[in-house]
Structure formats: C-alpha cells, structure tokens
Scaffold this motif. Structure first.
Motif, PDB file in Angstrom:
ATOM      1  N   HIS A 111       0.798  -1.227   0.000  1.00 40.78           N
ATOM      2  CA  HIS A 111       0.000   0.000   0.000  1.00 40.78           C
ATOM      3  C   HIS A 111       0.832   1.278   0.000  1.00 40.78           C
ATOM      4  CE1 HIS A 111      -3.533  -2.331   0.091  1.00 40.78           C
ATOM      5  NE2 HIS A 111      -3.384  -2.777   1.331  1.00 40.78           N
ATOM      6  N   SER A 112       2.112   1.168   0.186  1.00 39.95           N
ATOM      7  CA  SER A 112       2.971   2.338   0.170  1.00 39.95           C
ATOM      8  C   SER A 112       3.504   2.566  -1.246  1.00 39.95           C
ATOM      9  CB  SER A 112       4.140   2.141   1.145  1.00 39.95           C
ATOM     10  OG  SER A 112       5.048   3.202   0.999  1.00 39.95           O
ATOM     11  N   THR A 113       2.695   3.215  -2.074  1.00 38.28           N
ATOM     12  CA  THR A 113       3.126   3.472  -3.451  1.00 38.28           C
ATOM     13  C   THR A 113       3.919   4.772  -3.571  1.00 38.28           C
ATOM     14  OG1 THR A 113       1.015   4.532  -3.944  1.00 38.28           O
ATOM     15  CG2 THR A 113       1.229   2.185  -4.486  1.00 38.28           C
ATOM     16  N   ARG A 114       3.911   5.574  -2.540  1.00 36.57           N
ATOM     17  CA  ARG A 114       4.656   6.840  -2.589  1.00 36.57           C
ATOM     18  C   ARG A 114       6.107   6.579  -2.963  1.00 36.57           C
ATOM     19  NH1 ARG A 114       1.677  10.870  -2.747  1.00 36.57           N
ATOM     20  NH2 ARG A 114       0.032  11.105  -1.243  1.00 36.57           N
ATOM     21  N   GLY A 115       6.570   7.292  -3.965  1.00 35.06           N
ATOM     22  CA  GLY A 115       7.953   7.149  -4.393  1.00 35.06           C
ATOM     23  C   GLY A 115       8.182   6.014  -5.376  1.00 35.06           C
ATOM     24  N   LYS A 116       7.182   5.152  -5.582  1.00 33.05           N
ATOM     25  CA  LYS A 116       7.337   4.093  -6.582  1.00 33.05           C
ATOM     26  C   LYS A 116       7.160   4.717  -7.956  1.00 33.05           C
ATOM     27  CE  LYS A 116       6.145   0.157  -3.835  1.00 33.05           C
ATOM     28  NZ  LYS A 116       6.714  -1.101  -3.904  1.00 33.05           N
ATOM     29  N   THR A 117       7.916   4.205  -8.892  1.00 29.89           N
ATOM     30  CA  THR A 117       7.872   4.751 -10.249  1.00 29.89           C
ATOM     31  C   THR A 117       6.894   3.960 -11.109  1.00 29.89           C
ATOM     32  OG1 THR A 117       9.736   3.352 -10.871  1.00 29.89           O
ATOM     33  CG2 THR A 117      10.239   5.615 -10.150  1.00 29.89           C
ATOM     34  N   CYS A 118       6.247   4.671 -12.025  1.00 31.39           N
ATOM     35  CA  CYS A 118       5.273   4.043 -12.913  1.00 31.39           C
ATOM     36  C   CYS A 118       5.447   4.599 -14.319  1.00 31.39           C
ATOM     37  CB  CYS A 118       3.854   4.307 -12.425  1.00 31.39           C
ATOM     38  SG  CYS A 118       2.583   3.625 -13.514  1.00 31.39           S
ATOM     39  N   LEU A 119       5.474   3.702 -15.286  1.00 31.87           N
ATOM     40  CA  LEU A 119       5.455   4.080 -16.699  1.00 31.87           C
ATOM     41  C   LEU A 119       4.064   3.769 -17.232  1.00 31.87           C
ATOM     42  CD1 LEU A 119       6.846   5.002 -19.327  1.00 31.87           C
ATOM     43  CD2 LEU A 119       7.467   2.584 -19.698  1.00 31.87           C
ATOM     44  N   ASN A 120       3.400   4.784 -17.740  1.00 34.76           N
ATOM     45  CA  ASN A 120       2.094   4.645 -18.372  1.00 34.76           C
ATOM     46  C   ASN A 120       2.331   4.692 -19.880  1.00 34.76           C
ATOM     47  OD1 ASN A 120      -0.682   4.702 -18.944  1.00 34.76           O
ATOM     48  ND2 ASN A 120      -0.804   6.903 -18.634  1.00 34.76           N
ATOM     49  N   VAL A 121       2.241   3.541 -20.533  1.00 33.56           N
ATOM     50  CA  VAL A 121       2.554   3.437 -21.959  1.00 33.56           C
ATOM     51  C   VAL A 121       1.275   3.542 -22.781  1.00 33.56           C
ATOM     52  CG1 VAL A 121       3.587   2.000 -23.753  1.00 33.56           C
ATOM     53  CG2 VAL A 121       4.501   1.928 -21.432  1.00 33.56           C
ATOM     54  N   GLY A 122       1.206   4.569 -23.613  1.00 26.02           N
ATOM     55  CA  GLY A 122       0.091   4.706 -24.529  1.00 26.02           C
ATOM     56  C   GLY A 122      -1.119   5.398 -23.955  1.00 26.02           C
ATOM     57  N   GLY A 123      -0.997   5.980 -22.799  1.00 28.54           N
ATOM     58  CA  GLY A 123      -2.162   6.581 -22.170  1.00 28.54           C
ATOM     59  C   GLY A 123      -2.225   8.087 -22.237  1.00 28.54           C
ATOM     60  N   GLY A 124      -1.176   8.714 -22.737  1.00 31.47           N
ATOM     61  CA  GLY A 124      -1.165  10.164 -22.687  1.00 31.47           C
ATOM     62  C   GLY A 124      -1.350  10.643 -21.256  1.00 31.47           C
TER      63      GLY A 124
END
Length: 175
Positions: A26-39
């Motif tokens: 549940h601790s997503t703070r600071g986790k990196t995310c790549l959103n591919v194709g979503g603008g």
C-alpha cells in the motif's frame, strides 16, 4: 465520445486500481510508474493520485514519445510498475510490445486488451456508433489467452469475458 466508451474506460480503471491494490504494497509513494500509450489522460491522473512518480509516453506527441512496436527508450528494470491499457491490439508487433513492457518493469506489468470474445460485440457496437468506430477499426489483433500465457503473463478476463488483463509480476530481490 460514443456512449459506451466512458463506461468501458471506467471499468478498465477500476480493474487497474483493484489489481494495483492487490499486487503492490500500500505504500506506493515514491514508486515509479510508466504509463505506456495513455497520454496524460485518466489513467495518468489515477496513478498520480495513488502516489506514483509518473512517466507517461505515447506515439501521439502529447507526452514523451514511445512506440511499443520498437524498443522503448528506457533501461531494463526502470519502473516499479508498467501500465499499458488498451494499446496492444493497435500494434503491428504486439509480441515486441509484451517483451518491452516486461523488460522495463522492475516489479509489475498490468496491461489490458480486448479478448477474441469481445471482437464481435465491439464490431456490432461500433457499427451502431455506441463505441468509437475508428478506434475499433484500428484494432489489428485480438490476443488470446494463450498469446498472453506464452509470453509469461498471467491472464484474467473481466467485463463479461470481453476484456482481458495481462499481469506479469517479477520477483523482487532484497538488497
């Protein structure tokens, strides 16, 4: 926007949030995310609100450029989470797309794509303009459960078997 496009997107985002909540701590703070194709659309906003440090890319020029038909411009294991919603079916090389999502993910890949069972339903809804016809006409492939499993992804249907969720969870190493 066609009548059912809004509802379909909302169901996809609900599935995304549920999957993240069940697969990542549940601790997503600071986790990196790549959103591919979503603008910079609804998925980007949802993931940002969940506390992810976002990178978004697409082929349309609205954000950083990337093309899943080719090699993504990111190093191996660059992002804790990689999200790709309703993109794979539009690719000339969906197999490369699945490999690239896996390559740049450190922990988890979540992708959605319509199922082969969804094709006749989507074609019918597009013909009567209840979903965006141009968008449906641009679908090059309807991946099967076997396609996803053969590439190492877990598979789940959602929305009455019309859509599928592809999940890939990488083993994390403690340092």
């Amino acid at each position: 926007m066609a009548l059912l496009d809004f509802a379909t997107r909302k169901l996809r985002y609900r599935q995304l949030k549920h999957t993240i909540d069940s697969r990542l701590d549940h601790s997503t703070r600071g986790k990196t995310c790549l959103n591919v194709g979503g603008g910079y659309g609804d998925a980007h906003r949802l993931l940002s609100e969940m506390g992810f440090e976002m990178t978004t890319c697409d082929v349309d020029g609205s954000c950083a450029y990337c093309d899943l038909n080719t090699r993504l411009p990111y190093a191996d294991n660059s992002f804790d989470l990689v999200v790709c919603l309703a993109v794979l079916e539009h690719l000339d090389d969906w197999q490369n797309g699945l490999r690239e999502l896996k390559r740049v993910a450190k922990q988890l890949v979540i992708a959605t794509t319509p199922s082969v069972y969804g094709k006749p339903v989507l074609d019918t809804l597009a013909a009567v303009r209840m979903v965006n016809k141009a968008h449906i006409d641009d679908h090059k492939y309807y991946l099967t459960r076997k396609d996803l499993l053969d590439h190492g992804y877990e598979h789940r249907y959602f929305t009455l078997f019309l859509n599928q969720l592809a999940l890939l969870e990488k083993a994390t190493q403690e340092t």
